[in-house]
Design an enzyme around this catalytic site. Structure first.
Site, PDB file in Angstrom:
ATOM      1  N   GLY B 237       0.757  -1.349   0.145  1.00  0.00           N
ATOM      2  CA  GLY B 237      -0.103   0.000   0.009  1.00  0.00           C
ATOM      3  C   GLY B 237       0.761   1.251  -0.040  1.00  0.00           C
ATOM      4  N   ILE B 464      -0.826  -5.486   5.595  1.00  0.00           N
ATOM      5  CA  ILE B 464      -0.417  -4.799   4.267  1.00  0.00           C
ATOM      6  C   ILE B 464       0.862  -5.360   3.788  1.00  0.00           C
ATOM      7  CG2 ILE B 464      -1.831  -2.849   4.776  1.00  0.00           C
ATOM      8  CD1 ILE B 464       0.738  -1.196   4.933  1.00  0.00           C
ATOM      9  N   GLY B 465       1.255  -6.390   4.182  1.00  0.00           N
ATOM     10  CA  GLY B 465       2.538  -7.120   3.734  1.00  0.00           C
ATOM     11  C   GLY B 465       3.713  -6.934   4.712  1.00  0.00           C
ATOM     12  N   THR B 466       3.467  -6.117   5.577  1.00  0.00           N
ATOM     13  CA  THR B 466       4.691  -5.630   6.736  1.00  0.00           C
ATOM     14  C   THR B 466       4.857  -6.783   7.771  1.00  0.00           C
ATOM     15  OG1 THR B 466       2.768  -4.877   7.994  1.00  0.00           O
ATOM     16  CG2 THR B 466       4.114  -3.360   6.599  1.00  0.00           C
ATOM     17  N   LYS B 633      13.358 -10.017  11.617  1.00  0.00           N
ATOM     18  CA  LYS B 633      13.502 -10.462  10.071  1.00  0.00           C
ATOM     19  C   LYS B 633      12.514  -9.386   9.409  1.00  0.00           C
ATOM     20  CE  LYS B 633      13.440 -14.455   7.437  1.00  0.00           C
ATOM     21  NZ  LYS B 633      14.010 -15.931   7.887  1.00  0.00           N
ATOM     22  N   GLY B 704       7.854   1.108   9.916  1.00  0.00           N
ATOM     23  CA  GLY B 704       7.451   0.815   8.557  1.00  0.00           C
ATOM     24  C   GLY B 704       7.938   1.952   7.580  1.00  0.00           C
ATOM     25  N   GLU B 705       7.954   3.442   8.080  1.00  0.00           N
ATOM     26  CA  GLU B 705       8.196   4.305   7.385  1.00  0.00           C
ATOM     27  C   GLU B 705       9.701   5.004   7.563  1.00  0.00           C
ATOM     28  OE1 GLU B 705       4.147   6.447   6.946  1.00  0.00           O
ATOM     29  OE2 GLU B 705       4.098   5.450   8.737  1.00  0.00           O
TER      30      GLU B 705
END
Ligand SMILES: Cc1cc2nc3c(=O)[nH]c(=O)nc-3n(C[C@H](O)[C@H](O)[C@H](O)COP(=O)(O)OP(=O)(O)OC[C@H]3O[C@@H](n4cnc5c(N)ncnc54)[C@H](O)[C@@H]3O)c2cc1C
Ligand code: SF4
Lengths: 332, 741
Positions: B237, B464-466, B633, B704-705
């Site tokens: 996303g 969301i894939g995280t 990981k 994430g960011e």
């Protein structure tokens, strides 16, 4: 994409016959051969190409790489780019061709793409690929928005007021330096065309890109053998490290004797409206000492007539550096 | 209640594999567009081919007659769609507030004007192309030079920055720009809508199932109870799927009209039109320092482009007010309206473009001062958050700088431009700081203990894939003393207890306290069950004397090994499952008491080969302190991915809007250049885990960011060191370095 008829043939004459009733073999042709499909299907999905009929030529017996008596190559039109690039004889005797092919597209695309299809891949000009815009190449007479617009990747050599689109192929640049001959089978029989004569400058008819007429099928590409002491290199420059068309590229084939260049064959990519044979540079280098000053001089000569657009002036300098460095690599 | 006494058994901090990994690598994970239903039809939108004007005529006759075509909808026949009410609490928020087909005015290129519906995708595509639209066209404004169309908003101010700047001897007044960037995630925006009167089930590509439901209920004009949004897996996303885009309402409305399931997957090209992007920013930085390098003033005035109807602010000053110590500071923002689709959040919104400007400016200042850029940052390290005058909860930026410098070998840097060489290449070394907010969204979760010995945690958030599935399994496994393979995680359904949006790097931090409380609840119930089941081991024991540790129910005065499993308790009492609910609150308040952020540092080596103008990122060391890393990981994967994106941001990414028609021209993967594997060197990522339990008991913040924040500046700084060319307009292009355009 609109509906179309799909036919297959395993016979060269059938293919020629099937396509000979097409209105043209150029932009907008109603009958198209489909080989790997990586250019054609892409353009059909964009409605840039709208054929009524596709003739699948994947089963034609044109998938062989033969060595000729003079040590050259006879390459079938259906030979995949990956197979040609990785052929041991091509790798050892024509590194410029192997390197050019391997620098292009991606492994997956090279597995599909064919020699004939690569010769006929279309420009990446964004306006050409988008039917919401005018484009003289797609719709003759509609205008050329690239001249005032996005032209960073477009040509500086061989342009006209009608079109400044680049021929994006890497393979074609190597084949131009190799002075390849293209063998065409048409409704009237077979003919051979030198690669430099095969492609046409845009002039006022950018929609006519080459000499092909309805029914013409490319069957082979022939390359003469190179003298054993010649060195060849393909150098490609682009923004990212892989999977991008060239901003500038150079194919060079040189022979050096006693520090002097005896023979040079040079073609430039990414900068011309067709694969660009740099005869001026070849002349400058002929008999000249193989040093960087002369390489740069040859590059200056090759780009002497370059005409920049609003965004692509840098490509002139980039192309010069590319050629200079390729010559350095080939002679070191 | 810590369920595991022995920390070494805890799955927290373990680099475990993804629990959804097997599903993904075998292709059996069902993504949104994989959903198919009997009788399903395909919808393909028609996008405007102008960016400014009105629709003069919309002719659908030919399209309607084409094979397989069921209908063509547009403003006149789609039915009423409503606007989303303004709200301040993120309970239902959208970026593009205009409902699709709301009027005949075109305000950006590609704005949907109609939708063709047919039996197959190909038929619908052909019909969409056959819809004839004529326009009254006006010249669009997609001008890249920005000036304020809105009031200039003062974001933060202290001291008298202008006076200090005027008085200063050593100063810099420069403007940086970052281009529009399009998220370009692999999974295209998709909606599969199933209307079963009166209920909608919407399979969506969303980073917020609950928000998506709340928005769509309003747009469709139905109660939220009648809308269910499902998003089990997301092909990424990066902010582009935080808020619903018009295709979602179109699919739902068509499904309601035709009473058929509808699949609508937009094309790559359309994602450049009506699915958000990071807007262009233009940032003036005025900065001054005394001769020792102490900042005397800092002014950061930024603009970003936004859509004609929607005010989206790219908050470039996010970090400016607290990152450095400086008595005189002024940060302002303003918007410039353009005929461009609505912008949205893209990974690290605000901070990422903002830090490109300020961390580049610090580098430029260091050069003026003839000072090491790292030293300049250390000199200006603040003791508190000077922006709002409160203490930092946990700030270890200096430790990040030092650890990074050490691992990179920064001490060996020769500051002279072009002075460092290796293998015939010129090396450039640059560095920059990174920071990102650390907050919580509100969150509710349910935990279940089941009589087969497994546990379940469910919440209306999404992975969301995280790695949210995996991290939640780790947390619940820790809480109930189970191995991870005995934990089921259920996400991606708006009918579950409302979970957080996957935005702002806040999901993990938000969910930990909620899971913890839910686990506490269910364990309380479990203990009650244990003492109330006649004939069982602990029947009649006072509940207060009981506890649950290491996966065992036991008396407080006996070791866990003497106890019994919850499975035994459930079976003995004939319970199928026990449930506990828990929630945690948001940390966003008007008056925070501590300043919570994560910090990091990037060190970048570029190689520059002048004779062929070839620039490559060659080596990267990134050090991040985001508190406890629950799964190293998954955590490393986030930072590495962000750095890859950073290479793209620094060197390649740029959405071009064509001036005559306002179209984003490079709307495909061949022309919109992102980093490919060959552009990415081995990445050296380190975590400093300074745990601070302000947000949750593990001391975990988001990751994430932050990995993207500062990276482009570190690269631009390295490029200057190699070439002597200061690039202030991203991306850094060959022509900038050839300086002959
Ligand atoms: C994403 C992407 C990236 C790419 N990057 C590069 C790159 O970096 N460098 C590069 O050089 N190329 C690149 N390419 C282009 C690629 O090399 C061409 O698409 C490919 O070579 C075309 O071959 P094909 O067999 O698939 O042709 P097709 O698509 O099958 O055919 C192309 C055209 O040739 C005609 N044709 C095919 N064979 C014959 C024949 N024997 N006789 C007469 N007419 C024929 C067809 O009718 C059609 O008009 C890229 C392509 C894509 C999609
Ligand atoms: S440069 Fe050629 S291909 Fe591009 S828009 Fe102009 S005419 Fe068309």
């Amino acid at each position: 994409m609109k509906l179309f008829a799909f036919t297959k043939t395993a016979d060269v004459s059938d293919a020629v016959k099937g396509a000979s009733s097409s209105d043209t073999a150029q932009q907008g042709a109603k009958i198209r051969f489909v080989a790997g499909g990586t250019t054609l299907l892409d353009l059909m999905k964009l409605s840039v190409e709208t054929p009524d009929t596709l003739i699948d030529i994947n089963r034609l017996p044109l998938d062989k790489i033969e060595t000729t008596r003079d040590g050259g190559l006879k390459i079938g039109a259906m030979v995949r780019n990956a197979d040609l690039a990785n052929h041991p004889y091509v790798k050892s005797h024509f590194p410029v061709l192997s390197e050019a092919l391997l620098s292009g597209a991606s492994a997956q695309l090279r597995n599909m793409a064919t020699t004939g299809g690569n010769l006929l891949q279309r420009t990446r000009c964004v306006y050409f690929r988008d039917t919401a815009f005018a484009c003289n190449k797609r719709e003759p007479g509609s205008g050329c928005p690239a001249i005032e617009g996005e032209n960073r990747t477009l040509a500086v050599l061989g342009t006209s007021d009608s079109c400044i689109a680049t021929n994006p192929s890497d393979m074609n640049v190597a084949l131009t330096a190799l002075e390849a001959t293209i063998i065409i089978k048409g409704p009237l029989g077979e003919r051979e065309v030198a690669i430099d004569d095969f492609y046409l400058l845009p002039g006022s008819t950018p929609h006519i890109e080459n000499v092909l007429k309805p029914g013409d099928l490319i069957t082979h590409v022939v390359v003469k053998g190179l003298p054993s002491d010649s060195k060849s290199v393909y150098l490609k420059l682009r923004d990212r490290a892989s999977y991008e068309f060239a901003l500038a590229s150079a194919a060079v084939i040189v022979q050096v004797e006693g520090g002097k260049i005896t023979r040079a064959r040079i073609a430039l990519g990414g900068v011309g409206t067709k694969p660009w044979r740099a005869l001026e540079a070849e002349k400058t280098l002929s008999g000249a000492a193989a040093n960087e000053a002369n390489f740069r001089k040859a590059a200056e000569d090759a780009l002497r007539n370059a005409k920049p657009q609003s965004q692509n002036k840098f490509k002139i300098e980039l192309s010069k550096r590319c050629l200079t460095h390729a010559l350095k690599m080939a002679t070191s | 209640m810590p369920a595991t006494k022995d920390k070494s058994n805890s799955p927290i901090g373990r680099a475990t594999k993804r629990i959804d990994g097997p599903l993904k690598v075998t292709g059996s994970a069902i993504y949104t567009s994989d959903h198919n239903f009997p009788g399903m039809l395909y919808a393909v939108p028609v996008g405007a081919t102008i960016a400014n004007g009105t629709i003069a005529k919309l002719d659908t006759k030919e399209a309607e007659k084409m094979p397989g075509v069921k209908a063509v909808f547009h403003r006149a026949n789609i039915g009423q769609l409503f606007r989303v009410a303004p709200n301040s609490d993120f309970s239902a928020f959208s970026d593009e507030d205009r409902p699709p087909f709301d009027d005949d005015i075109i305000r950006y290129y590609g704005q949907y004007v109609a939708v063709a519906v047919a039996e197959t995708f190909e038929q619908a595509t052909a019909a969409a192309e056959a819809v004839k639209v004529t326009y009254n066209e006006k010249k669009p404004n997609v001008e890249t030079l920005l000036s304020a169309d809105s009031k200039v908003h003062v974001e933060s101010e202290r001291g008298d920055a202008q006076k200090a700047f005027d008085d200063a001897g050593l100063k810099l007044d420069v403007t940086y720009t970052t281009p529009a960037e399009t998220h370009n995630v692999i999974e295209l925006h998709s909606s599969v809508a199933v209307f079963d009167d009166p209920n909608f089930t919407l399979y969506e590509t969303t980073q917020g199932v609950v928000n998506h439901r709340n928005v769509l209920a309003q747009v469709l004009g139905v109660e939220p109870e009648n809308v269910k949004v499902i998003s089990k897996f997301l092909g990424s996303g990066f902010g582009g799927k935080i808020t619903p885009w018009p295709q979602s309402a179109i699919a739902a409305a068509v499904s309601r009209k035709l009473r058929k399931p509808i699949k609508l997957v937009i094309s790559r090209k359309m994602t450049f039109h009506a699915a958000g992007h990071r807007p262009r920013t233009q940032q003036r930085v005025r900065i001054s320092a005394d001769e020792k390098g102490k900042l005397t003033s800092l002014q950061h005035d930024y603009l970003n482009h936004t859509a004609i109807l929607d005010d989206f602010k790219e908050n470039c000053g996010e970090c400016t007010k607290y990152l450095y110590s400086c008595a005189n500071l002024r940060v302002t923002s303003a918007l410039a309206k353009r005929n461009i689709g609505t912008p949205t959040s893209m990974r690290g919104p605000g901070a990422v473009p903002g830090l490109f400007a300020t961390e580049s400016a610090l580098d430029e200042l260091a050069i003026k001062l003839k000072m090491d850029p790292l030293q300049l940052r250390i000199i200006n390290e603040p003791e508190k958050d000077e922006g709002i005058n409160i203490p930092f909860a946990s700030r270890h930026l200096i430790e990040c700088y030092k650890a990074g410098a050490d691992k990179f070998g920064w001490a060996k840097r020769d500051p002279r431009v072009g002075s460092m060489k290796r293998d015939g290449l010129t090396l450039g070394w640059g560095m920059a700081g990174a920071s990102w907010i650390a907050e919580r969204w509100p969150a509710e979760v349910a935990v279940e203990l089941r009589n087969d010995g497994t546990a379940k945690v469910s919440t209306g958030t999404q992975d969301i894939g995280t790695g949210t599935y995996t991290v939640l399994a780790q947390v619940l496994a820790d809480k109930v003393g189970l191995s991870m393979d005995k934990v089921e995680v259920v996400l991606g359904d708006s009918s579950l207890p409302p979970g957080p949006l996957s935005g702002g790097s806040m999901v993990t931090a938000s969910l930990i306290p909620a899971v913890s409380k839910a686990a506490e609840k269910v364990i309380g119930t479990l203990l009650a069950a244990a003492v109330k089941t006649p004939g069982e081991k602990y029947f009649g024991v006072e509940q207060k004397d009981m506890t649950y540790t290491e996966g065992k129910v036991h008396k407080k005065d006996e070791p866990a090994s003497a106890g019994i499993s919850f499975q035994k308790v459930l079976n003995a009492g004939n319970f199928k499952f026990l449930t506990g609910k828990g929630s945690s609150s948001t940390t966003f308040t008007a008056k925070p008491k501590v300043s919570m952020h994560s910090y990091g540092a990037h060190f970048v080596e570029v190689t520059w080969q002048e004779e062929i103008a070839r620039l490559r990122v060659n080596r990267v060391v990134t050090v991040i302190d985001a508190g406890k890393i629950i799964n190293p990981k998954a955590g490393r994967n986030q930072i590495e991915g962000a750095v890859v994106m950073g290479i793209g941001m620094a060197l390649f990414e740029h959405t071009h809007y064509e001036p005559s028609k306002g179209a984003p021209l490079n709307s495909n993967f061949a022309d919109y250049i992102v980093a490919v594997n060959a552009d990415v060197p081995a990445l050296d990522v380190h975590f400093l885990e300074f745990e601070n339990t302000e947000l949750n008991e593990y001391g975990a913040r988001g990751i994430g960011e932050i990995g993207l924040a500062g990276f482009a500046a570190a690269t631009a700084n390295a490029v200057y060191h190699a070439t002597g060319v200061r690039v202030r307009n991203l991306p850094i292009k060959i022509e900038d370095l050839l300086a002959t355009t």
